[in-house]
Every structure is written in structure tokens, then in C-alpha cells.
Scaffold this motif. Structure first.
Motif, PDB file in Angstrom:
ATOM      1  N   MET A  98      28.833  81.653  13.268  1.00 29.79           N
ATOM      2  CA  MET A  98      29.030  81.650  12.057  1.00 29.79           C
ATOM      3  C   MET A  98      29.846  82.520  11.283  1.00 29.79           C
ATOM      4  O   MET A  98      30.161  83.587  11.520  1.00 29.79           O
ATOM      5  CB  MET A  98      27.568  81.748  11.145  1.00 29.79           C
ATOM      6  N   SER A  99      30.580  81.670  10.515  1.00 26.42           N
ATOM      7  CA  SER A  99      31.738  82.665   9.693  1.00 26.42           C
ATOM      8  C   SER A  99      31.216  83.731   9.009  1.00 26.42           C
ATOM      9  O   SER A  99      30.133  83.653   8.223  1.00 26.42           O
ATOM     10  CB  SER A  99      32.584  81.963   8.893  1.00 26.42           C
ATOM     11  N   ILE A 100      31.846  84.981   8.901  1.00 25.67           N
ATOM     12  CA  ILE A 100      31.331  85.909   8.049  1.00 25.67           C
ATOM     13  C   ILE A 100      31.374  85.608   6.745  1.00 25.67           C
ATOM     14  O   ILE A 100      30.516  85.809   5.852  1.00 25.67           O
ATOM     15  CB  ILE A 100      32.239  87.310   8.279  1.00 25.67           C
ATOM     16  N   TYR A 101      32.708  84.937   6.324  1.00 25.14           N
ATOM     17  CA  TYR A 101      32.654  84.533   4.977  1.00 25.14           C
ATOM     18  C   TYR A 101      31.303  83.572   4.501  1.00 25.14           C
ATOM     19  O   TYR A 101      30.871  83.600   3.417  1.00 25.14           O
ATOM     20  CB  TYR A 101      33.933  84.005   4.725  1.00 25.14           C
ATOM     21  N   LYS A 102      31.010  82.814   5.480  1.00 25.82           N
ATOM     22  CA  LYS A 102      29.878  81.874   5.141  1.00 25.82           C
ATOM     23  C   LYS A 102      28.452  82.568   5.065  1.00 25.82           C
ATOM     24  O   LYS A 102      27.854  82.381   3.908  1.00 25.82           O
ATOM     25  CB  LYS A 102      29.791  80.832   6.170  1.00 25.82           C
ATOM     26  N   ASN A 155      36.574  87.880  10.374  1.00 21.95           N
ATOM     27  CA  ASN A 155      36.014  87.232  11.654  1.00 21.95           C
ATOM     28  C   ASN A 155      36.731  88.056  12.779  1.00 21.95           C
ATOM     29  O   ASN A 155      36.403  87.954  14.166  1.00 21.95           O
ATOM     30  CB  ASN A 155      36.336  85.712  11.725  1.00 21.95           C
ATOM     31  N   GLN A 156      37.644  88.939  12.526  1.00 21.83           N
ATOM     32  CA  GLN A 156      38.207  89.704  13.553  1.00 21.83           C
ATOM     33  C   GLN A 156      37.548  90.797  13.811  1.00 21.83           C
ATOM     34  O   GLN A 156      37.832  91.667  14.902  1.00 21.83           O
ATOM     35  CB  GLN A 156      39.922  90.076  13.068  1.00 21.83           C
ATOM     36  N   ALA A 174      34.974 100.600  12.605  1.00 24.63           N
ATOM     37  CA  ALA A 174      34.735  99.159  13.199  1.00 24.63           C
ATOM     38  C   ALA A 174      35.808  99.062  14.259  1.00 24.63           C
ATOM     39  O   ALA A 174      36.754  99.554  14.254  1.00 24.63           O
ATOM     40  CB  ALA A 174      34.838  98.471  12.106  1.00 24.63           C
ATOM     41  N   GLU A 175      35.144  98.154  15.121  1.00 23.16           N
ATOM     42  CA  GLU A 175      36.103  97.537  16.126  1.00 23.16           C
ATOM     43  C   GLU A 175      36.621  96.058  15.866  1.00 23.16           C
ATOM     44  O   GLU A 175      35.992  95.437  15.329  1.00 23.16           O
ATOM     45  CB  GLU A 175      35.383  97.644  17.555  1.00 23.16           C
TER      46      GLU A 175
END
Length: 151
Positions: free
Chosen positions: A1-5, A84-85, A148-149
Motif C-alpha cells: 500500500m502507498s505510504i500516502y494512502k 515510497n522510496q 531512515a534507509e
């Protein structure tokens, strides 16, 4: 799922990423690791002032830590251009403005940790440290930095 979603499902609207207030960068990347400078808690756009064990409750500070997590995500978005990266939240370091006898810094930090897991799922689970300090910039109750990676 998209992080933005996921952010949308949680009712989170990302603020504009904070700008540095001195001679440093808000984010720096080395290889696949992104280091975010410490972000202080803010309430209504101003430093969220308080000292745990004196004039602020753990529950209030958990909310402050959660708000910092949202600001950190906004800085990650500004750095990457696409959340999402982000492949993993690696580490949080939390500083809690507290009296010498206050011992629940770890509970305060849960406010941020839990949000990262809610947003990023298993990739949001991270290593962390939480420490009590005698004072933070501008009297803020909590400051958190993040590693973060990215892909």
C-alpha cells in the motif's frame, strides 16, 4: 500500500517540512541512509514547551512525540520526493526534557514509535534510544532525530 494512502487513512496531512534555524541541514544522505536532524515538538506552530515530571504529563508528551513523527515524515518526504522510496525506519533518538526523577522517557517516545509502525508497517519498526535531559532548545518538551534507509 502507498505510504500516502496510509497517511490519508490515518487522517494525517503532512505539514511543510521545517527549515533549519541555525547552521545545519534538516537532512543529509550518505549512501542509502538518510539522517534527519532533531525536530522539536510544536503546538500551533510554536515550540511545545514543558518539562516531564514538573508541568507536563506522559500522555501529553506522547502526543508531542507523535506530532514530531509527523514532522519527521514531512522532512523525509521533502528529502526523498516520494515516501515510497523509504525502505526502512532504522533508528530514533529521543530527548525528553525532564526532571532528574522522571523515568518514563521510553513511554513518551512510544508516541513517535507507534506512529512510524502505523505508517510504514513492519518497515517502520526501528531501533531507538530515549534519554532524559535537563533542557531542550526553546524549552521544548521533546526532540527526536531519525535515521531512515531509502531504496
Amino acid at each position: 500500500m502507498s505510504i500516502y494512502k496510509k497517511l490519508d487513512e490515518l487522517g494525517i496531512e503532512l505539514p511543510t517540512a521545517a527549515a533549519p534555524v541555525a547552521a545545519y541541514s534538516m537532512s543529509m544522505q550518505s549512501g542509502k541512509l538518510v539522517y534527519l536532524s532533531g525536530h522539536i515538538a510544536k503546538k500551533d506552530g510554536q515550540p511545545w514547551i514543558g518539562k516531564l515530571g514538573e508541568n507536563m504529563t506522559t500522555d501529553m508528551a506522547c502526543l508531542a512525540a507523535r506530532s514530531i513523527a509527523i514532522d519527521l515524515i514531512a522532512t523525509l518526504h521533502a528529502h526523498t520526493g516520494d515516501l515510497n522510496q523509504v525502505s526502512r525506519i532504522v533508528k530514533l533518538f529521543s530527548l525528553v526534557n525532564s526532571t532528574p526523577d522522571y523515568t518514563e522517557q521510553h513511554r513518551v517516545t512510544n508516541g513517535a514509535s507507534e506512529l512510524f509502525v502505523s505508517v510504514f508497517g513492519a518497515s517502520g519498526k526501528h531501533a531507538r534510544s530515549a534519554a532524559g535531559v535537563i533542557q531542550l532548545p526553546l524549552g521544548a518538551c521533546v526532540e527526536i532525530e531519525l535515521i531512515a534507509e531509502v531504496k
